[in-house]
Design a protein around this motif. Structure first.
Motif, PDB file in Angstrom:
ATOM      1  N   THR A  93       0.826  -1.206   0.000  1.00  7.70           N
ATOM      2  CA  THR A  93       0.000   0.000   0.000  1.00  7.70           C
ATOM      3  C   THR A  93       0.857   1.251   0.000  1.00  7.70           C
ATOM      4  OG1 THR A  93      -1.745  -1.159   1.203  1.00  7.70           O
ATOM      5  CG2 THR A  93      -1.804   1.244   1.224  1.00  7.70           C
ATOM      6  N   ARG A  94       1.850   1.291   0.855  1.00  2.00           N
ATOM      7  CA  ARG A  94       2.711   2.472   0.950  1.00  2.00           C
ATOM      8  C   ARG A  94       3.553   2.651  -0.313  1.00  2.00           C
ATOM      9  NH1 ARG A  94       2.580   4.797   5.828  1.00  2.00           N
ATOM     10  NH2 ARG A  94       1.704   3.600   7.558  1.00  2.00           N
ATOM     11  N   ALA A  95       3.971   1.562  -0.914  1.00  7.62           N
ATOM     12  CA  ALA A  95       4.746   1.660  -2.150  1.00  7.62           C
ATOM     13  C   ALA A  95       3.905   2.260  -3.272  1.00  7.62           C
ATOM     14  CB  ALA A  95       5.274   0.281  -2.554  1.00  7.62           C
ATOM     15  N   ALA A  96       2.653   1.813  -3.381  1.00 11.29           N
ATOM     16  CA  ALA A  96       1.785   2.304  -4.446  1.00 11.29           C
ATOM     17  C   ALA A  96       1.492   3.793  -4.286  1.00 11.29           C
ATOM     18  CB  ALA A  96       0.476   1.503  -4.463  1.00 11.29           C
ATOM     19  N   PHE A  97       1.159   4.205  -3.078  1.00 14.52           N
ATOM     20  CA  PHE A  97       0.842   5.620  -2.867  1.00 14.52           C
ATOM     21  C   PHE A  97       2.101   6.482  -2.875  1.00 14.52           C
ATOM     22  CE2 PHE A  97      -3.279   4.031  -1.823  1.00 14.52           C
ATOM     23  CZ  PHE A  97      -4.130   5.075  -2.162  1.00 14.52           C
ATOM     24  N   GLY A  98       3.220   5.916  -2.467  1.00 11.15           N
ATOM     25  CA  GLY A  98       4.469   6.648  -2.568  1.00 11.15           C
ATOM     26  C   GLY A  98       4.836   6.933  -4.011  1.00 11.15           C
ATOM     27  N   LEU A  99       4.607   5.962  -4.885  1.00 13.97           N
ATOM     28  CA  LEU A  99       4.872   6.146  -6.310  1.00 13.97           C
ATOM     29  C   LEU A  99       3.961   7.213  -6.901  1.00 13.97           C
ATOM     30  CD1 LEU A  99       6.369   5.163  -8.846  1.00 13.97           C
ATOM     31  CD2 LEU A  99       4.580   3.436  -9.133  1.00 13.97           C
ATOM     32  N   TRP A 100       2.690   7.179  -6.522  1.00 14.97           N
ATOM     33  CA  TRP A 100       1.747   8.186  -7.008  1.00 14.97           C
ATOM     34  C   TRP A 100       2.161   9.582  -6.562  1.00 14.97           C
ATOM     35  CZ3 TRP A 100      -2.629  10.240  -3.793  1.00 14.97           C
ATOM     36  CH2 TRP A 100      -3.368  11.181  -4.514  1.00 14.97           C
ATOM     37  N   LEU A 101       2.477   9.733  -5.277  1.00 18.01           N
ATOM     38  CA  LEU A 101       2.858  11.048  -4.761  1.00 18.01           C
ATOM     39  C   LEU A 101       4.153  11.547  -5.388  1.00 18.01           C
ATOM     40  CD1 LEU A 101       1.993  10.358  -1.016  1.00 18.01           C
ATOM     41  CD2 LEU A 101       0.827  12.014  -2.495  1.00 18.01           C
ATOM     42  N   ALA A 102       5.080  10.645  -5.648  1.00 15.88           N
ATOM     43  CA  ALA A 102       6.350  11.048  -6.246  1.00 15.88           C
ATOM     44  C   ALA A 102       6.172  11.581  -7.664  1.00 15.88           C
ATOM     45  CB  ALA A 102       7.321   9.871  -6.254  1.00 15.88           C
ATOM     46  N   GLY A 103       5.181  11.068  -8.373  1.00 12.78           N
ATOM     47  CA  GLY A 103       4.993  11.463  -9.766  1.00 12.78           C
ATOM     48  C   GLY A 103       3.913  12.490  -9.994  1.00 12.78           C
ATOM     49  N   THR A 104       3.377  13.105  -8.928  1.00 14.13           N
ATOM     50  CA  THR A 104       2.238  14.017  -9.065  1.00 14.13           C
ATOM     51  C   THR A 104       2.473  15.277  -8.243  1.00 14.13           C
ATOM     52  OG1 THR A 104       0.822  12.060  -9.209  1.00 14.13           O
ATOM     53  CG2 THR A 104      -0.271  14.161  -8.925  1.00 14.13           C
ATOM     54  N   ARG A 105       2.766  16.391  -8.908  1.00 16.61           N
ATOM     55  CA  ARG A 105       3.024  17.647  -8.201  1.00 16.61           C
ATOM     56  C   ARG A 105       1.771  18.183  -7.516  1.00 16.61           C
ATOM     57  NH1 ARG A 105       7.223  20.947  -9.912  1.00 16.61           N
ATOM     58  NH2 ARG A 105       6.378  22.413  -8.382  1.00 16.61           N
ATOM     59  N   ASP A 106       0.639  18.050  -8.187  1.00 15.61           N
ATOM     60  CA  ASP A 106      -0.624  18.543  -7.623  1.00 15.61           C
ATOM     61  C   ASP A 106      -1.678  17.447  -7.787  1.00 15.61           C
ATOM     62  OD1 ASP A 106      -2.941  19.804  -6.870  1.00 15.61           O
ATOM     63  OD2 ASP A 106      -2.585  21.618  -8.038  1.00 15.61           O
ATOM     64  N   PRO A 107      -1.811  16.559  -6.798  1.00 15.90           N
ATOM     65  CA  PRO A 107      -2.733  15.429  -6.929  1.00 15.90           C
ATOM     66  C   PRO A 107      -4.175  15.822  -7.200  1.00 15.90           C
ATOM     67  CG  PRO A 107      -1.226  15.069  -5.107  1.00 15.90           C
ATOM     68  CD  PRO A 107      -1.028  16.491  -5.553  1.00 15.90           C
ATOM     69  N   VAL A 108      -4.661  16.904  -6.557  1.00 10.66           N
ATOM     70  CA  VAL A 108      -6.060  17.292  -6.749  1.00 10.66           C
ATOM     71  C   VAL A 108      -6.291  17.760  -8.182  1.00 10.66           C
ATOM     72  CG1 VAL A 108      -7.883  18.882  -6.034  1.00 10.66           C
ATOM     73  CG2 VAL A 108      -6.421  17.813  -4.316  1.00 10.66           C
ATOM     74  N   ALA A 109      -5.361  18.546  -8.719  1.00 11.02           N
ATOM     75  CA  ALA A 109      -5.496  18.992 -10.107  1.00 11.02           C
ATOM     76  C   ALA A 109      -5.523  17.806 -11.060  1.00 11.02           C
ATOM     77  CB  ALA A 109      -4.341  19.928 -10.467  1.00 11.02           C
ATOM     78  N   GLN A 110      -4.718  16.809 -10.775  1.00 10.16           N
ATOM     79  CA  GLN A 110      -4.707  15.621 -11.624  1.00 10.16           C
ATOM     80  C   GLN A 110      -6.047  14.910 -11.600  1.00 10.16           C
ATOM     81  OE1 GLN A 110      -2.813  12.171 -10.109  1.00 10.16           O
ATOM     82  NE2 GLN A 110      -2.016  11.552 -12.100  1.00 10.16           N
ATOM     83  N   ASN A 177      -1.297  12.476   3.921  1.00  9.64           N
ATOM     84  CA  ASN A 177      -1.291  13.686   4.761  1.00  9.64           C
ATOM     85  C   ASN A 177       0.110  14.051   5.250  1.00  9.64           C
ATOM     86  OD1 ASN A 177      -4.068  14.065   4.534  1.00  9.64           O
ATOM     87  ND2 ASN A 177      -4.517  12.787   6.307  1.00  9.64           N
ATOM     88  N   ALA A 178       0.981  13.061   5.382  1.00  9.75           N
ATOM     89  CA  ALA A 178       2.338  13.325   5.854  1.00  9.75           C
ATOM     90  C   ALA A 178       3.282  13.736   4.727  1.00  9.75           C
ATOM     91  CB  ALA A 178       2.893  12.089   6.563  1.00  9.75           C
ATOM     92  N   SER A 179       2.848  13.606   3.486  1.00 10.78           N
ATOM     93  CA  SER A 179       3.716  13.924   2.354  1.00 10.78           C
ATOM     94  C   SER A 179       3.858  15.432   2.181  1.00 10.78           C
ATOM     95  CB  SER A 179       3.143  13.328   1.074  1.00 10.78           C
ATOM     96  OG  SER A 179       2.025  14.081   0.621  1.00 10.78           O
ATOM     97  N   ARG A 180       4.808  15.846   1.365  1.00 20.16           N
ATOM     98  CA  ARG A 180       5.028  17.261   1.095  1.00 20.16           C
ATOM     99  C   ARG A 180       4.153  17.769  -0.043  1.00 20.16           C
ATOM    100  NH1 ARG A 180      11.659  17.902   1.469  1.00 20.16           N
ATOM    101  NH2 ARG A 180      11.852  17.195   3.643  1.00 20.16           N
ATOM    102  N   ARG A 181       3.413  16.897  -0.643  1.00 15.01           N
ATOM    103  CA  ARG A 181       2.546  17.310  -1.742  1.00 15.01           C
ATOM    104  C   ARG A 181       1.396  18.162  -1.210  1.00 15.01           C
ATOM    105  NH1 ARG A 181       6.230  17.032  -5.348  1.00 15.01           N
ATOM    106  NH2 ARG A 181       6.570  15.001  -6.340  1.00 15.01           N
TER     107      ARG A 181
END
Length: 222
Positions: A93-110, A177-181
């Motif tokens: 789970t953490r790997a999948a969401f970590g990959l998403w967060l790493a590749g997405t500057r603005d998740p909500v806009a995406q 929530n803990a990410s810098r995104r």
């Protein structure tokens, strides 16, 4: 692939149970207990993902019954099985969401640009999930109105196991929530705790500098 996933999940869960309790069964013991469960208790959906969902929920079910057979009280058995269950799934789970967060500057806009939360949810958890998404100026909310895990556990009269799956979701929510995104996610209620729906609201932080990404979930799907 499904057989490999089943093997890896059960093996990992058995190891986690041994670490938590020192009394837990091995993979083969879990399989034999699952095989003795009533066949008429199926997972809603009927697709291949539903089969894996059934394995997940039944492995939790038989782990608790095994601990009870060892003389552990129900509440303690549920708590121990929950700890092992969450530990077993947290890495993927953490790997999948970590990959998403790493590749997405603005998740909500995406998510606003290419709505796909509903499709992604069904892809992950099967067609037994009923959900829809609502988009606002700075947020996207996924409303899950039917949870196959809740349906199954109500049918087998073990609703006290339902919050384990809510806690499973809480793991990736904490990571977001803990990410810098520039995004936070919250949940006001769950079906397991008596709400009409599970709602996951992704909110853009005020400091966000939107950068649109192409495709659904950026680099997760390539």
């Amino acid at each position: 692939m499904i057989r490999l996933m089943r093997f890896l999940f059960l093996s990992g869960f058995a190891r986690a149970l041994r670490r938590v309790t020192g009394l837990a069964p091995r993979r083969g013991d879990l399989q034999r207990r699952i095989a003795r469960l009533p066949r008429h208790h199926a997972m809603p959906g009927g697709d291949r993902q539903a089969d894996f969902n059934l394995l997940m929920v039944q492995s939790l079910q038989v782990a608790v019954s095994h601990l009870e057979d060892q003389g552990i009280l129900r509440n303690d058995a549920v708590a121990m099985a929950k700890e092992a269950f969450l530990a077993n799934g947290s890495g993927v789970t953490r790997a999948a969401f970590g990959l998403w967060l790493a590749g997405t500057r603005d998740p909500v806009a995406q998510m606003q640009k290419q709505p796909c939360l509903t499709d992604l949810t069904r892809e992950m958890w099967g067609q037994g999930v009923e959900a829809h998404e609502v988009t606002g100026p700075d947020r996207v909310t996924l409303h899950v109105t039917r949870c196959p895990f809740a349906d199954y556990l109500w049918n087998v009269a073990e609703p006290d196991l339902m919050p384990v799956f809510c806690a499973y979701d809480a793991q990736w929510m904490e990571q977001v929530n803990a990410s810098r995104r520039p995004v936070t996610v919250n949940r006001s209620g769950t079906i397991a705790t008596g709400a009409e729906r599970c709602d996951f609201t992704f909110v853009r932080a005020e400091k966000a500098q939107a950068e649109e990404d192409s495709g659904c979930w950026g680099r997760i799907n390539g």
